[in-house]
Scaffold this motif. Sequence first.
Motif, PDB file in Angstrom:
ATOM      1  N   ILE A   1      25.221  40.719 -41.775  1.00  0.00           N
ATOM      2  CA  ILE A   1      24.705  41.730 -40.848  1.00  0.00           C
ATOM      3  C   ILE A   1      23.195  41.594 -40.713  1.00  0.00           C
ATOM      4  O   ILE A   1      22.656  41.532 -39.600  1.00  0.00           O
ATOM      5  N   ARG A   2      22.504  41.541 -41.855  1.00  0.00           N
ATOM      6  CA  ARG A   2      21.043  41.509 -41.824  1.00  0.00           C
ATOM      7  C   ARG A   2      20.502  40.239 -41.172  1.00  0.00           C
ATOM      8  O   ARG A   2      19.395  40.233 -40.656  1.00  0.00           O
ATOM      9  N   GLY A   3      21.302  39.181 -41.187  1.00  0.00           N
ATOM     10  CA  GLY A   3      20.843  37.924 -40.603  1.00  0.00           C
ATOM     11  C   GLY A   3      21.123  37.799 -39.127  1.00  0.00           C
ATOM     12  O   GLY A   3      20.854  36.743 -38.532  1.00  0.00           O
ATOM     13  N   ASN A   4      21.664  38.834 -38.514  1.00  0.00           N
ATOM     14  CA  ASN A   4      22.011  38.786 -37.098  1.00  0.00           C
ATOM     15  C   ASN A   4      21.476  40.048 -36.416  1.00  0.00           C
ATOM     16  O   ASN A   4      21.965  41.150 -36.659  1.00  0.00           O
ATOM     17  N   GLU A   5      20.464  39.876 -35.571  1.00  0.00           N
ATOM     18  CA  GLU A   5      19.804  41.020 -34.937  1.00  0.00           C
ATOM     19  C   GLU A   5      20.785  41.867 -34.133  1.00  0.00           C
ATOM     20  O   GLU A   5      20.712  43.099 -34.125  1.00  0.00           O
ATOM     21  N   GLU A   6      21.747  41.218 -33.479  1.00  0.00           N
ATOM     22  CA  GLU A   6      22.730  41.943 -32.682  1.00  0.00           C
ATOM     23  C   GLU A   6      23.613  42.809 -33.566  1.00  0.00           C
ATOM     24  O   GLU A   6      23.918  43.961 -33.241  1.00  0.00           O
ATOM     25  N   LEU A   7      24.014  42.255 -34.730  1.00  0.00           N
ATOM     26  CA  LEU A   7      24.843  43.021 -35.658  1.00  0.00           C
ATOM     27  C   LEU A   7      24.074  44.189 -36.270  1.00  0.00           C
ATOM     28  O   LEU A   7      24.634  45.262 -36.497  1.00  0.00           O
ATOM     29  N   VAL A   8      22.788  43.976 -36.544  1.00  0.00           N
ATOM     30  CA  VAL A   8      21.973  45.044 -37.133  1.00  0.00           C
ATOM     31  C   VAL A   8      21.977  46.274 -36.241  1.00  0.00           C
ATOM     32  O   VAL A   8      22.055  47.413 -36.714  1.00  0.00           O
ATOM     33  N   HIS A   9      21.913  46.062 -34.933  1.00  0.00           N
ATOM     34  CA  HIS A   9      21.775  47.186 -33.999  1.00  0.00           C
ATOM     35  C   HIS A   9      23.088  47.587 -33.326  1.00  0.00           C
ATOM     36  O   HIS A   9      23.079  48.432 -32.435  1.00  0.00           O
ATOM     37  N   ALA A  10      24.191  47.011 -33.757  1.00  0.00           N
ATOM     38  CA  ALA A  10      25.485  47.342 -33.162  1.00  0.00           C
ATOM     39  C   ALA A  10      25.944  48.736 -33.587  1.00  0.00           C
ATOM     40  O   ALA A  10      25.407  49.334 -34.527  1.00  0.00           O
ATOM     41  N   LYS A  11      26.949  49.255 -32.883  1.00  0.00           N
ATOM     42  CA  LYS A  11      27.529  50.555 -33.226  1.00  0.00           C
ATOM     43  C   LYS A  11      28.716  50.407 -34.176  1.00  0.00           C
ATOM     44  O   LYS A  11      29.235  51.391 -34.685  1.00  0.00           O
ATOM     45  N   SER A  12      29.166  49.155 -34.368  1.00  0.00           N
ATOM     46  CA  SER A  12      30.297  48.897 -35.264  1.00  0.00           C
ATOM     47  C   SER A  12      30.033  47.605 -36.024  1.00  0.00           C
ATOM     48  O   SER A  12      29.123  46.842 -35.686  1.00  0.00           O
ATOM     49  N   THR A  13      30.831  47.379 -37.035  1.00  0.00           N
ATOM     50  CA  THR A  13      30.769  46.131 -37.799  1.00  0.00           C
ATOM     51  C   THR A  13      32.164  45.528 -37.852  1.00  0.00           C
ATOM     52  O   THR A  13      33.112  46.205 -38.272  1.00  0.00           O
TER      53      THR A  13
END
Length: 580
Positions: free
Chosen positions: A350-362
């Motif tokens: 998560i931390r290595g992907n800017e899009e994942l960091v700011h997503a509403k879900s994982t």
Amino acid sequence: MIAQPEPRRKRWIKSPLPDTPEQQSFIQHLVQTLGISPILAGLLVQRGVCSFDEARLFFRPDISHLHDPFLMQDMDRAVQRLTMAILRQEKILVYGDYDVDGTTSVALFYGFLRTFYANTDFYIPDRYKEGYGISQAGVQWAADHDFSLIVALDCGIKSVDRVAEARALGIDFIICDHHRPGDELPDAAAVLDPKRDDCSYPYNELTGCGVGFKLLQAYCIFQNIPVGDLYNFLDLLAVSIAADIVPITGENRVLAYYGLKVLNKTSRPGLKALIKIAGLNRELDINSVVFGIGPRINAAGRIKHARAAVQLLLAETDEEAEQAAFEINENNNSRRQYDSSMTEQALAMIRGNEELVHAKSTVLYDATWHKGVIGIVASRCIEHFHRPTIILTQSHNKLAGSARSVPGFDVYEAIEECADLLEQFGGHTFAAGLTLSEENLPAFQKRFEEVVAQRIDEEMLTPMIKIDLTIDLDQIDGKFYRILKQMAPFGPQNLQPVFTTEAVYLAQQPIIMKEKHLKLILRQKGSDNTYTAVGFGMAHYAPELSSQQPFSICYQLDENTYNGNTTLQLMLKDIRVAEL
């Protein structure tokens, strides 16, 4: 070592004060009739306890308050089929899921049934070879061993095809489930599920073990078997209620209340061995089960085979139980290691992907992750990134996933919106399981994110602490805590009260314990009394605190026993230096 969540500001959500004229009248009534403080009376009114009779039921649950089991749809059919099987000396197979609810269900149902009927056995599917629910292998095993009736516990409500296959092989099913039904019910001899649309049973939050218990209760009534014999198995039901995180209200409250009484004096060798190896040396409550007993039972099916958990719970000697408990505890230690390493990997993704960091879900996938731990890792990720989370791994050339949610968001409904991309799915509002083909993963990740982003409120993405009341520290004393304890068993919809106190000061410098925990000695202006407060994982607050600056705390109350002395202490949940 399990990763600690980053320090995050939490929302303090204060429950509405009971301040209408009617509510104030209820409070005064409870103060006068129960002889308790207005604070405690206010807590009761917040929980819907407004009269002396309601308070008596709340503080003194009675086993006679259990509902008539025959109010459940299909219960008469279930009892008739079970009765017929026993009269005909049919082979009865007790079939259960591999989690705590499923294994305790089997231990309770099979354990009680065999006290008067020997032609029975039990079956737990292999998590990795067979997957969740009624398996084709399980049905075939029953056919190969001449079983003509399967009692399915904590599973089966969506097993339309498997039940049809069994019927073609001459095998009937009685289904005892508590998950949401699909559009079609299985063609079983009886389908017991209080969540059926056509079921008018007064309480629909039973565990799978609870539904199995109701079938046995009905059978006892029908056959004039002393129901007290069945109540001796309530320790197993209490474990299922605690571990399955169901509401501690209504019938569950009665069952948990009496189940904990049985559990605290249990003679069941398996549970005694688990209690001992978990180091639970105080009176057991719901939390003790959730964090001490539940994970160890679960570990059997996560790491090896859940049949070992049932064998432990059914152990007849202390020697047999202690050996089984040791092996299950070793499985739990392995589970912890998987948990720690997988959580670190997931957080790094998560931390290595800017899009994942700011997503509403994982939604994360790794083919090497251990299937038995993905649900735990989903929960760990939510501790760091507070949003609906699905962790997937490879299983039988498919992707198997476990979903967890945040308060207020129905992850089951969100997954249902992606049903066309899935092989199968099932579960609850806050937890679900799913299977899909690997080629559908990108489309599923995209769709699930879109559904969550559209439905979730921004506030749900921030961790929340629900607060019952604001009080002064001097309002806390021994009597206050004794009455508070009688509001137990605590759990969903009857959570242990959380209080806030404003304008508190340090009476001495903060103490850091093991580099991450916080111990404070507190006072309030105008009082010479001091109070000990402990905050696990809250050492990062220490630099913000000084003896000259007031701050607010939210906390729960607990007892601490040291060198034979028992004192009250505040168990901190959060601190606010500003915004007094």
